[in-house]
Design a protein around this motif. Structure first.
Motif, short mmCIF file in Angstrom:
data_model
loop_
_atom_site.label_atom_id
_atom_site.label_comp_id
_atom_site.label_asym_id
_atom_site.label_seq_id
_atom_site.Cartn_x
_atom_site.Cartn_y
_atom_site.Cartn_z
N LEU A 218 -57.57 46.74 13.25
CA LEU A 218 -57.09 45.36 13.33
C LEU A 218 -56.80 44.98 14.78
N ALA A 219 -56.24 45.91 15.54
CA ALA A 219 -56.00 45.66 16.96
C ALA A 219 -57.31 45.40 17.71
N GLN A 220 -58.31 46.17 17.39
CA GLN A 220 -59.63 45.96 18.01
C GLN A 220 -60.15 44.56 17.69
N HIS A 221 -59.93 44.11 16.47
CA HIS A 221 -60.38 42.78 16.06
C HIS A 221 -59.66 41.68 16.84
N VAL A 222 -58.32 41.76 16.93
CA VAL A 222 -57.60 40.69 17.62
C VAL A 222 -57.90 40.72 19.12
N LYS A 223 -58.15 41.91 19.65
CA LYS A 223 -58.54 41.98 21.07
C LYS A 223 -59.89 41.31 21.29
N ALA A 224 -60.83 41.56 20.37
CA ALA A 224 -62.15 40.93 20.49
C ALA A 224 -62.07 39.41 20.35
N ARG A 225 -61.02 38.94 19.66
CA ARG A 225 -60.82 37.51 19.49
C ARG A 225 -60.01 36.90 20.63
N GLY A 226 -59.71 37.69 21.66
CA GLY A 226 -59.06 37.14 22.84
C GLY A 226 -57.62 37.53 23.06
N ALA A 227 -57.01 38.33 22.18
CA ALA A 227 -55.63 38.74 22.38
C ALA A 227 -55.52 39.68 23.58
N ARG A 228 -54.45 39.52 24.34
CA ARG A 228 -54.13 40.46 25.41
C ARG A 228 -53.20 41.52 24.85
N LEU A 229 -53.47 42.79 25.12
CA LEU A 229 -52.65 43.90 24.64
C LEU A 229 -52.01 44.56 25.85
N LEU A 230 -50.68 44.55 25.89
CA LEU A 230 -49.95 44.99 27.07
C LEU A 230 -48.95 46.07 26.70
N ARG A 231 -49.00 47.18 27.43
CA ARG A 231 -47.99 48.22 27.23
C ARG A 231 -46.80 47.92 28.13
N ALA A 232 -45.70 47.52 27.51
CA ALA A 232 -44.49 47.18 28.24
C ALA A 232 -43.34 47.13 27.26
N GLU A 233 -42.14 47.33 27.77
CA GLU A 233 -40.94 47.28 26.91
C GLU A 233 -40.19 45.98 27.15
#
Length: 424
Positions: A218-233
């Motif tokens: 699902l993460a791969q899907h939303v990333k492909a749809r333009g979501a930015r995925l950021l590792r941060a607290e």
């Protein structure tokens, strides 16, 4: 295995919607927001589905509409609490801290409260079923979903009779099921111990073949749809005149039009500074995942009297569940996982219990078994989406739909008053 890369550099320029928490609820929320035309930045301190969503029981439990504090459950609580390895336990050192939550839990079990809770949960589950089907299809995850139902098992006629009020409530909600014995029971699950005298089959129950892989896909899907995925607290979420600001633990910050707090059991650390003291507790759930071939389990098996389930996965056989109300900081007690495994071997003679991997997850739990879905009292641009207990995977897509409705100023798909974060 699916791999999803998370960035560490902050995106340039302002953000539209920031979702704090990349567990299954945060991911589903991102998917529904993207479908609504919004741009999403997902942030998580550890990565995609690295907390509770990594090792859950893999169920779409759409028929699970009864609050944990139902009359039948409350009657069992005193006996369970006497057993430190039983279905429900509270470490003695934690009891004074959790007492206010327990009082609310007890009150949630009164008949005037359970009827309204069941009605709200039924509406949310109906939405969950529809929205999950749409999300699974949109993300191309159909092959990861199993439609083989669940089987709840009983050791005596008295245990089945005690469960009947709950099944009547499900029947009133339009949920189909079949009580069964003998050959029909053996057909649905061969190899059960003679201790098991009856079962209830729920055909609409679904499961995923591996919940962590489902979340990553699902993460791969939303990333492909333009979501930015950021590792941060995220250390704080603050309202601003023109939107919100998410302050990170390293001192950096992100500005956005809106923010969603979907941080699971840790969410209250962000909501309290906003003026919302929500009684969020932690159901510490334990499991052991046995290697493939440990036993030929046909569908998810539920042992309600003992508070655990057995789930067949693509990666093996998962034995787990139970509730330990112990907060976020106490050390794990894997003797609880061992106890469930021993019980499983008793009910499934021939189960090979060697070579398993143990795990503990923190389920975010509210006293009335309903999640918190709604706006912060500090700003309607800050929306909460947490507190699903053991139903996070099940209700993730419905929660995402409701959050998208709120963020986009649409009329919510169902009445969200029962999920008001300020109801306590």
């Amino acid at each position: 295995m699916t791999c999803v890369h998370l960035e560490t550099d902050l995106p340039a320029g302002p953000n539209d919607v920031i979702v704090v928490g990349a567990g299954i609820v945060g991911l589903a929320t991102a998917q529904k927001l993207i479908e609504a035309g919004r741009q999403v930045t997902l942030i998580d301190r550890k990565g995609i589905a690295e907390e509770t969503s990594r090792g859950n029981a893999a169920a779409f439990a759409f028929s699970d509409i009864l609050p944990l504090a139902s009359k039948g459950m409350l009657a069992k609580v005193p006996g369970w609490l006497m057993d430190p390895l039983g279905p429900l336990s509270i470490p003695p050192a934690y009891f004074p801290r959790i007492l206010p939550w327990l009082i609310r839990f007890w009150r949630a079990g009164w008949p005037d409260r359970t009827a309204s809770s069941i009605a709200a949960q039924t509406a949310l589950m109906q939405l969950a079923r529809a929205e999950m089907a749409m999300m699974v299809e949109a993300a191309g995850l159909t092959a990861m979903v199993r439609h083989d139902g669940s089987l709840e098992l009983y050791e005596s006629d008295a245990e089945l009779a005690a469960a009947e009020p709950g099944w009547r409530a499900r029947a009133e909600a339009g949920i189909g099921f079949e009580h069964l014995r003998g050959e029909r029971l053996a057909e649905l699950q061969p190899g059960l111990s003679p201790q098991i005298v009856a079962g209830t089959f729920v055909p609409q129950w679904q499961s995923v073949e591996e919940p962590y892989q489902f979340a990553l896909a699902l993460a791969q899907h939303v990333k492909a749809r333009g979501a930015r995925l950021l590792r941060a607290e995220a250390a704080a979420v603050r309202p601003r005149e023109s939107g919100v600001q998410v302050v990170l633990a390293d001192g950096r910050s992100l500005d956005a039009v809106a923010a969603v707090i979907a941080g699971g059991a840790w969410s209250h650390r962000l909501t309290e500074p906003l003026g919302d003291r929500i009684p969020l507790e932690t159901e510490r759930g334990y499991n052991t995942t046995l290697p493939p071939g440990a036993f030929d389990v046909k569908r998810q098996l539920i042992f309600g009297g003992h508070g655990f389930v057995i789930t067949p996965l693509a990666t093996g056989l998962r034995v787990g569940g139970a509730v330990e109300l112990g907060g976020l900081d106490l050390d794990a007690n894997f003797a609880r996982a061992d106890a469930m495994l021993k019980k499983a071997a008793r009910f499934l003679p021939g189960l090979r219990i060697e070579g398993g991997t143990q795990w503990m997850g923190f389920r975010p739990s509210l006293p009335d078994s309903l999640p918190a879905i709604g706006a912060s009292r500090a700003s309607d641009r800050i929306v909460y989406a947490f507190g699903h207990g053991h139903l996070g995977l099940t209700q993730s897509a419905a929660t995402g739909r409701l959050v998208a409705d709120l963020v986009c100023a649409r009329t919510p798909a169902i009445d969200i008053a029962p999920f008001n974060p300020q109801r306590f």
